[in-house]
Design a protein around this motif. Structure first.
Motif, PDB file in Angstrom:
ATOM      1  N   SER A  33      50.833  23.052  -5.156  1.00 49.51           N
ATOM      2  CA  SER A  33      50.327  22.475  -3.911  1.00 49.51           C
ATOM      3  C   SER A  33      48.803  22.550  -3.912  1.00 49.51           C
ATOM      4  O   SER A  33      48.198  23.052  -4.862  1.00 49.51           O
ATOM      5  CB  SER A  33      50.901  23.210  -2.700  1.00 49.51           C
ATOM      6  N   SER A  34      48.223  22.078  -2.849  1.00 47.77           N
ATOM      7  CA  SER A  34      46.769  22.119  -2.721  1.00 47.77           C
ATOM      8  C   SER A  34      46.285  23.565  -2.844  1.00 47.77           C
ATOM      9  O   SER A  34      46.910  24.483  -2.338  1.00 47.77           O
ATOM     10  CB  SER A  34      46.372  21.548  -1.359  1.00 47.77           C
ATOM     11  N   ASN A  38      43.111  22.829   4.315  1.00 45.70           N
ATOM     12  CA  ASN A  38      42.590  21.587   4.866  1.00 45.70           C
ATOM     13  C   ASN A  38      41.320  21.910   5.664  1.00 45.70           C
ATOM     14  O   ASN A  38      41.358  22.680   6.622  1.00 45.70           O
ATOM     15  CB  ASN A  38      43.666  20.957   5.771  1.00 45.70           C
TER      16      ASN A  38
END
Length: 169
Positions: A33-34, A38
Motif C-alpha cells: 500500500s501507500s 495522505n
C-alpha cells in the motif's frame, strides 16, 4: 457475518462493533500500500488538533507525533458461518508493532518481515480459538458492501471438550 453487514447498513440498528468467530481461516495475506499518509488528511488532522489547543499548526506538528504508516495492508481470508469465503483487512495497533519489530529483526527485509507476521497471525494464532473484533469505518458504515474491518483479534487456547470417565466399583 451477513446479519452483521445488514445491521450496519440499517440506520435503525447501525451495528458498528461486533465480536465474530470465523468458521475457518483460509489464509493471511498482505498487499503493498501507500508508504506515506495522505497529506491532505494529515494536514486536516494537524489543523484540527491545533484548533483544539493553545498552539499553532507548526507547534502542534512539533508536539503531535504521527505513527509511521505501514507499507502493507494485512488481511484474513476466512469462511463465515454461511459458507462464504470473505476477506477482511486488519487495522490493529498490535499488528503494526509486530510488523515493525519483525522488520528490525529481518534487517529491513520486508518480505521476511511479512512472512514472520503471517507466521504469528496464521500459523500460530489459528491453532487457537480465534475471534475477530470488528468495527466499521465512517466512510463505509452505511454504504459499503462489507463495512467491517478487523480492529483486533482474540485467540484463547482451544479447549477440547472434556471427556467424562465413569468408575464402576
Amino acid at each position: 457475518m451477513a446479519e452483521l453487514i445488514e445491521e450496519a447498513k440499517n440506520p435503525q440498528i447501525g451495528t458498528s462493533l461486533a465480536v465474530f468467530k470465523p468458521q475457518r481461516i483460509v489464509d493471511f495475506v498482505w498487499e503493498e500500500s501507500s508508504r506515506e499518509w495522505n497529506k491532505q488528511k494529515l494536514d486536516a488532522v494537524y489543523a484540527n488538533q491545533a484548533q483544539q489547543s493553545l498552539f499553532d499548526v507548526e507547534e502542534t506538528k512539533r508536539i503531535f507525533k504521527v505513527a509511521k504508516k505501514l507499507p502493507y495492508e494485512f488481511s484474513y481470508r476466512f469462511i463465515s458461518e454461511d459458507g462464504k469465503e470473505r476477506k477482511l483487512m486488519i487495522e490493529d495497533w498490535e499488528l503494526g508493532m509486530l510488523y515493525w519489530n519483525c522488520l528490525a529483526a529481518a534487517n529491513g527485509n520486508e518480505q521476511v518481515a511479512c512472512e514472520k507476521v503471517k507466521q504469528k497471525y496464521f500459523t500460530e494464532w489459528c491453532k487457537k480459538d480465534i475471534y475477530f473484533f470488528l468495527g466499521t469505518t465512517k466512510k463505509f458504515h452505511n454504504v459499503g458492501t462489507n463495512p467491517f474491518i478487523i480492529i483486533g483479534t482474540f485467540y484463547p487456547p482451544k479447549n477440547p471438550q472434556l471427556t467424562l470417565t465413569f468408575k464402576m466399583d
